[in-house]
Design an enzyme around this catalytic site. Sequence first.
Site, PDB file in Angstrom:
ATOM      1  N   TRP A 162       3.062 -12.089 -12.846  1.00 57.99           N
ATOM      2  CA  TRP A 162       3.255  -9.941 -12.031  1.00 57.99           C
ATOM      3  C   TRP A 162       3.851 -10.351 -11.086  1.00 57.99           C
ATOM      4  O   TRP A 162       2.664 -11.153 -10.161  1.00 57.99           O
ATOM      5  CB  TRP A 162       2.329  -9.131 -12.044  1.00 57.99           C
ATOM      6  CG  TRP A 162       2.625  -8.240 -12.061  1.00 57.99           C
ATOM      7  CD1 TRP A 162       3.052  -6.658 -10.823  1.00 57.99           C
ATOM      8  CD2 TRP A 162       3.501  -7.198 -12.935  1.00 57.99           C
ATOM      9  NE1 TRP A 162       3.176  -6.321 -10.990  1.00 57.99           N
ATOM     10  CE2 TRP A 162       3.880  -5.679 -11.695  1.00 57.99           C
ATOM     11  CE3 TRP A 162       4.609  -7.401 -13.626  1.00 57.99           C
ATOM     12  CZ2 TRP A 162       5.241  -5.479 -12.365  1.00 57.99           C
ATOM     13  CZ3 TRP A 162       5.346  -6.358 -14.426  1.00 57.99           C
ATOM     14  CH2 TRP A 162       6.260  -5.179 -12.993  1.00 57.99           C
TER      15      TRP A 162
ATOM     16  N   GLU B 196       2.110  -7.416  -3.405  1.00 59.98           N
ATOM     17  CA  GLU B 196       2.364  -7.045  -4.260  1.00 59.98           C
ATOM     18  C   GLU B 196       3.744  -5.435  -3.776  1.00 59.98           C
ATOM     19  O   GLU B 196       2.597  -4.046  -3.546  1.00 59.98           O
ATOM     20  CB  GLU B 196       2.066  -7.146  -5.609  1.00 59.98           C
ATOM     21  CG  GLU B 196       1.588  -8.254  -6.469  1.00 59.98           C
ATOM     22  CD  GLU B 196       2.874  -7.969  -6.101  1.00 59.98           C
ATOM     23  OE1 GLU B 196       3.584  -7.740  -7.188  1.00 59.98           O
ATOM     24  OE2 GLU B 196       2.400  -9.315  -6.977  1.00 59.98           O
TER      25      GLU B 196
ATOM     26  N   GLU C 164      13.826   2.903  -2.996  1.00 63.56           N
ATOM     27  CA  GLU C 164      12.746   2.816  -4.033  1.00 63.56           C
ATOM     28  C   GLU C 164      12.928   4.074  -3.719  1.00 63.56           C
ATOM     29  O   GLU C 164      12.183   4.433  -2.866  1.00 63.56           O
ATOM     30  CB  GLU C 164      11.111   1.644  -3.548  1.00 63.56           C
ATOM     31  CG  GLU C 164       9.921   1.852  -4.310  1.00 63.56           C
ATOM     32  CD  GLU C 164       9.012   1.647  -4.713  1.00 63.56           C
ATOM     33  OE1 GLU C 164       8.686   1.262  -3.170  1.00 63.56           O
ATOM     34  OE2 GLU C 164       9.011   0.612  -5.614  1.00 63.56           O
TER      35      GLU C 164
ATOM     36  N   LYS D 228     -10.689  -1.432  -1.237  1.00 60.36           N
ATOM     37  CA  LYS D 228     -10.685  -0.415  -0.902  1.00 60.36           C
ATOM     38  C   LYS D 228      -9.231   0.165  -2.003  1.00 60.36           C
ATOM     39  O   LYS D 228      -8.764  -0.240  -1.680  1.00 60.36           O
ATOM     40  CB  LYS D 228      -9.493  -0.381   0.568  1.00 60.36           C
ATOM     41  CG  LYS D 228      -9.901   0.736   1.628  1.00 60.36           C
ATOM     42  CD  LYS D 228      -8.842   1.224   2.182  1.00 60.36           C
ATOM     43  CE  LYS D 228      -7.665   1.446   1.775  1.00 60.36           C
ATOM     44  NZ  LYS D 228      -7.933   2.767   1.785  1.00 60.36           N
TER      45      LYS D 228
ATOM     46  N   CYS E  20       6.642   0.775  -9.427  1.00 61.66           N
ATOM     47  CA  CYS E  20       7.352  -0.809  -8.019  1.00 61.66           C
ATOM     48  C   CYS E  20       8.122  -0.984  -8.957  1.00 61.66           C
ATOM     49  O   CYS E  20       8.852  -1.393  -8.892  1.00 61.66           O
ATOM     50  CB  CYS E  20       5.762  -1.452  -8.092  1.00 61.66           C
ATOM     51  SG  CYS E  20       5.832  -2.283  -9.409  1.00 61.66           S
ATOM     52  N   SER E  21       7.934  -1.017 -10.885  1.00 63.77           N
ATOM     53  CA  SER E  21       9.056  -1.557 -11.321  1.00 63.77           C
ATOM     54  C   SER E  21       9.677  -0.939 -11.992  1.00 63.77           C
ATOM     55  O   SER E  21      10.712  -0.477 -12.894  1.00 63.77           O
ATOM     56  CB  SER E  21       8.073  -2.417 -12.917  1.00 63.77           C
ATOM     57  OG  SER E  21       7.271  -1.510 -13.757  1.00 63.77           O
TER      58      SER E  21
ATOM     59  N   GLY F 260       1.034  -2.018  -2.149  1.00 57.35           N
ATOM     60  CA  GLY F 260       1.353  -0.977  -1.954  1.00 57.35           C
ATOM     61  C   GLY F 260       2.514  -1.047  -1.255  1.00 57.35           C
ATOM     62  O   GLY F 260       3.886  -2.067  -2.336  1.00 57.35           O
TER      63      GLY F 260
ATOM     64  N   TRP G 119      -1.702   3.804  -4.922  1.00 60.88           N
ATOM     65  CA  TRP G 119      -2.125   5.052  -6.143  1.00 60.88           C
ATOM     66  C   TRP G 119      -1.590   5.394  -7.349  1.00 60.88           C
ATOM     67  O   TRP G 119      -1.947   5.804  -7.902  1.00 60.88           O
ATOM     68  CB  TRP G 119      -2.680   6.757  -5.057  1.00 60.88           C
ATOM     69  CG  TRP G 119      -1.337   6.972  -4.758  1.00 60.88           C
ATOM     70  CD1 TRP G 119      -1.035   6.462  -3.002  1.00 60.88           C
ATOM     71  CD2 TRP G 119       0.163   6.496  -4.897  1.00 60.88           C
ATOM     72  NE1 TRP G 119       0.507   6.369  -3.141  1.00 60.88           N
ATOM     73  CE2 TRP G 119       1.607   7.226  -4.275  1.00 60.88           C
ATOM     74  CE3 TRP G 119       1.025   7.706  -6.684  1.00 60.88           C
ATOM     75  CZ2 TRP G 119       2.792   7.481  -4.236  1.00 60.88           C
ATOM     76  CZ3 TRP G 119       1.783   7.364  -6.806  1.00 60.88           C
ATOM     77  CH2 TRP G 119       3.130   7.398  -5.833  1.00 60.88           C
TER      78      TRP G 119
ATOM     79  N   PRO H  63      -4.154   2.860  -9.751  1.00 65.85           N
ATOM     80  CA  PRO H  63      -5.778   2.416  -8.990  1.00 65.85           C
ATOM     81  C   PRO H  63      -5.887   1.840  -9.764  1.00 65.85           C
ATOM     82  O   PRO H  63      -6.589   0.747  -9.281  1.00 65.85           O
ATOM     83  CB  PRO H  63      -6.109   3.956  -8.933  1.00 65.85           C
ATOM     84  CG  PRO H  63      -5.115   4.555  -9.759  1.00 65.85           C
ATOM     85  CD  PRO H  63      -4.303   4.402  -9.882  1.00 65.85           C
TER      86      PRO H  63
ATOM     87  N   GLY I 161       2.783  -3.162   3.702  1.00 62.82           N
ATOM     88  CA  GLY I 161       2.247  -4.874   3.856  1.00 62.82           C
ATOM     89  C   GLY I 161       3.285  -5.347   4.921  1.00 62.82           C
ATOM     90  O   GLY I 161       1.909  -6.708   4.875  1.00 62.82           O
TER      91      GLY I 161
HETATM   92  P1  NAD Z   1       0.477   2.383   0.525  1.00 56.80           P
HETATM   93  O1  NAD Z   1       1.024   1.006   0.796  1.00 56.80           O
HETATM   94  O2  NAD Z   1       0.781   3.290   1.462  1.00 56.80           O
HETATM   95  O3  NAD Z   1      -1.037   2.145  -0.274  1.00 56.80           O
HETATM   96  C1  NAD Z   1      -1.544   0.887  -0.243  1.00 56.80           C
HETATM   97  C2  NAD Z   1      -3.002   1.019   0.117  1.00 56.80           C
HETATM   98  O4  NAD Z   1      -2.590   0.586   1.569  1.00 56.80           O
HETATM   99  C3  NAD Z   1      -3.778   2.038   0.055  1.00 56.80           C
HETATM  100  O5  NAD Z   1      -4.790   1.569   0.202  1.00 56.80           O
HETATM  101  C4  NAD Z   1      -3.687   2.903   1.939  1.00 56.80           C
HETATM  102  O6  NAD Z   1      -4.583   3.582   2.347  1.00 56.80           O
HETATM  103  C5  NAD Z   1      -3.597   1.256   2.660  1.00 56.80           C
HETATM  104  N1  NAD Z   1      -3.216   1.190   3.668  1.00 56.80           N
HETATM  105  C6  NAD Z   1      -1.872   2.617   4.316  1.00 56.80           C
HETATM  106  N2  NAD Z   1      -2.296   1.746   5.241  1.00 56.80           N
HETATM  107  C7  NAD Z   1      -2.576   0.706   6.247  1.00 56.80           C
HETATM  108  C8  NAD Z   1      -2.894  -0.178   6.812  1.00 56.80           C
HETATM  109  N3  NAD Z   1      -1.807   0.160   8.826  1.00 56.80           N
HETATM  110  N4  NAD Z   1      -3.603  -1.445   6.815  1.00 56.80           N
HETATM  111  C9  NAD Z   1      -4.437  -2.004   5.728  1.00 56.80           C
HETATM  112  N5  NAD Z   1      -3.729  -0.845   4.671  1.00 56.80           N
HETATM  113  C10 NAD Z   1      -3.596  -0.038   4.850  1.00 56.80           C
HETATM  114  O7  NAD Z   1       1.395   2.675  -0.751  1.00 56.80           O
HETATM  115  P2  NAD Z   1       0.823   3.831  -1.894  1.00 56.80           P
HETATM  116  O8  NAD Z   1       2.408   4.822  -1.146  1.00 56.80           O
HETATM  117  O9  NAD Z   1      -0.398   3.942  -1.567  1.00 56.80           O
HETATM  118  O10 NAD Z   1       1.293   3.000  -3.019  1.00 56.80           O
HETATM  119  C11 NAD Z   1       3.418   2.959  -3.393  1.00 56.80           C
HETATM  120  C12 NAD Z   1       4.110   1.704  -3.199  1.00 56.80           C
HETATM  121  O11 NAD Z   1       3.545   0.233  -3.697  1.00 56.80           O
HETATM  122  C13 NAD Z   1       5.261   1.617  -3.420  1.00 56.80           C
HETATM  123  O12 NAD Z   1       5.749   0.786  -2.472  1.00 56.80           O
HETATM  124  C14 NAD Z   1       4.790   0.768  -4.705  1.00 56.80           C
HETATM  125  O13 NAD Z   1       5.938   0.274  -4.422  1.00 56.80           O
HETATM  126  C15 NAD Z   1       3.431  -0.366  -4.202  1.00 56.80           C
HETATM  127  N6  NAD Z   1       3.404  -0.554  -5.459  1.00 56.80           N
HETATM  128  C16 NAD Z   1       3.589  -2.388  -6.222  1.00 56.80           C
HETATM  129  C17 NAD Z   1       3.009  -2.404  -6.920  1.00 56.80           C
HETATM  130  C18 NAD Z   1       3.651  -3.791  -7.116  1.00 56.80           C
HETATM  131  O14 NAD Z   1       2.889  -5.049  -7.785  1.00 56.80           O
HETATM  132  N7  NAD Z   1       4.584  -4.610  -6.668  1.00 56.80           N
HETATM  133  C19 NAD Z   1       2.192  -1.928  -7.694  1.00 56.80           C
HETATM  134  C20 NAD Z   1       1.876  -0.549  -7.588  1.00 56.80           C
HETATM  135  C21 NAD Z   1       3.128  -0.137  -6.588  1.00 56.80           C
END
Ligand code: NAD
Length: 486
Positions: free
Chosen positions: A456, A257, A390, A182, A291-292, A235, A158, A161, A240
Site C-alpha cells: 500500500w 501515506e 483532493e 497517536k 485517500c484512494s 494523513g 480519522w 482509524p 506530512g
Molecule cells: P491530518 O493530516 O489533518 O491528520 C492526521 C494525523 O496527524 C492526526 O492524528 C492529527 O492529529 C495529526 N497531526 C495534525 N497536525 C500535526 C502536526 N503538526 N504534527 C504531527 N501530527 C499532526 O489528516 P486527516 O484530516 O486526519 O486525514 C485525512 C488525510 O489523510 C487526507 O489527506 C487523506 O488522503 C490522508 N490519508 C491517506 C491515506 C493513505 O494511505 N495514503 C490513508 C488515509 C488517509
Amino acid sequence: MSEAAVVNPVLQGLYIDGLWRAGGEQLTVINPSTEERLAIVTGGDAGAVDDAVQAARLAFGAWSKTTGAARAMILRKIASGVAAKREHLMTLQSTNNGKPGFEAAIDVDDVIATFNYYADLAEAADGQQNRAVELPSEDFTARLRREPCGIVGLIVPWNFPMVTTAWKLAPALAAGCCVVLKPSEVTPLAELELARIIAESGLPNGVFNVVCGTGLAVGAPMSEHPDIAKVSFTGSNAVGVQVMQRAAETVKGVSLELGGKSSLLVMADADLELAVELASGGGYFNAGQMCSATSRVLVAQELLEPFLQRLVAKAQSIKVAGPLEKGTEMGPLVNQAQYQRVINHIEAGKNAGARLLCGGKRPAGQTRGYFLEPAVFSQVPLDSALWCEEIFGPVLCVRGFNSEAEAIALANDSQFGLVASVVSGDGATADRVANALQAGMVWINSPQVIFPQTSWGGFKQSSLGRELGPWGMQAFQEIKHVVRAV
Ligand code: NAD
C-alpha cells in the site's frame, strides 16, 4: 445516540507502561450522524509523549530480543481479541466515523487479517535471521540480520482509524519495535478499544503506548523526539511535510501515506454496468473520505452519455442515512469542518464552470448530521481545484477521452499517484493501461480490494515508502551485515 445513552462519557486517553491515565486536555468526540457528543477523551502533551517514550525505552531491550514466534503468539491473540469484539468495534466505527455496517465490518475484518498476516511474517522471520550472504571471496563469510529500528511513533488519521493503525502497529510489533501511537483526536474511540484488547494480549508493559491528543500537542513532539527512531504517518500532505521537517532535526526515519487524486478509466470496450458500480464504489465508499477515492472518472467518448445517465441514476438511488439505519449505503461526513470543506469545493467547482449533474447538497428531510448527497460533475475545467485537489467527499468528476493515450495522460496529470482503476473487456488493453499509470495500486475490473500481502502506497506526492506486505515490516527494521574473516 442520545446523551442518556452515553455510558462512559469521560475516557482516559493515555495508555502508558500498561497503565491508563488522564491527560490535561479535554477532546470532545462526536457522532457525525446526530452531532451529539459521544464521549470526552482526555488528551496529552509533550510531557506525556516523553513518558511514553521512556516506558518504551525500558521495554525495548527485552522486547527487541524476543523471537518472532513469541511475537506471533501475541499478534494472533490481538487478532482474536479484535474478532471477539467485532460487533462492538463495528458500532464504534459507525457511531464515531459514520460508517454503515457493511463498511465497518470490512474495516474490522481487515484489522484481524493484518494482525494474523504479520504474525505469520514474524514467525517466518526466525528462519531467515542470520541468513548467509554469498560473497565473491573465500576469505570472508557474511550473514544478514534484520533488527527492530527502535521506538516508533505512529500518527494516524480519522478516515480509517482502526485500519491505518493496524497497518502500522502489527508490522512494528512483528519487527520487535516499541510503539507510541497517536490516534486522530476526531476518532480515538476504536483505538482506545484496541488498546484495551492489547492490554489483555500478554504484550509486556511499555511495548505499546497510546497518547491521544491534537496534532500540535502530541503529533509535533512525537515527530521531533530524539529517542523516537522512526515516525510512520498517515494523513494530509500539509501535515506530512511538517512531520518530515521536524523529524529531519534528528535524522529520523519517516514513512508517509498522504493524499490522492486518483482516476478510474472506462475504456471503450468496458461493461457499462460494471463501470458504473466501480465508479460509485470508488467515489462514494466511506462518503468519499478515502485517500484512494477514484474521484476522476475518465470515460471513452462513445460511452460518455450513457455512462453519465447511469451514474447519475445510481448516485440518486444511494440511501444516505444514519449508519445504524437498515439499508443505509452511505453515512455522514466525519464532522462540520470536513462537511464545510467539501461544500466549499462544490461551490468553487460550480463557480469555475463545472456542471453539477446531481447531489452535492443535504438530503431532503435531514436536519441534523453531516449528510451529503453523492455528487456527479461533468465538464470540469482541468485547472480547477475540483479536478486537481483532493476533495475527500462524495464527489465524482467525469470526463470523456478520445484515445488511450489521452486517458493515460489525463490520469497521470497529477501531483499524486496513489491508486487507479481500469475497466476494460480486453485483458491486453487493461494490462497495457495499468502498466502505464503512475500509481502504487491498479485494480482491473475490480472493486478496491486490499490484501495484507500486497503493498500500500503510491507514486509522487502520495507516499514515502510502502505499507503492508513484507515492505510494511521492513519499514520498521534496520539491516545489519556481519562480515567475518576466515
Ligand atoms: P491530518 O493530516 O489533518 O491528520 C492526521 C494525523 O496527524 C492526526 O492524528 C492529527 O492529529 C495529526 N497531526 C495534525 N497536525 C500535526 C502536526 N503538526 N504534527 C504531527 N501530527 C499532526 O489528516 P486527516 O484530516 O486526519 O486525514 C485525512 C488525510 O489523510 C487526507 O489527506 C487523506 O488522503 C490522508 N490519508 C491517506 C491515506 C493513505 O494511505 N495514503 C490513508 C488515509 C488517509
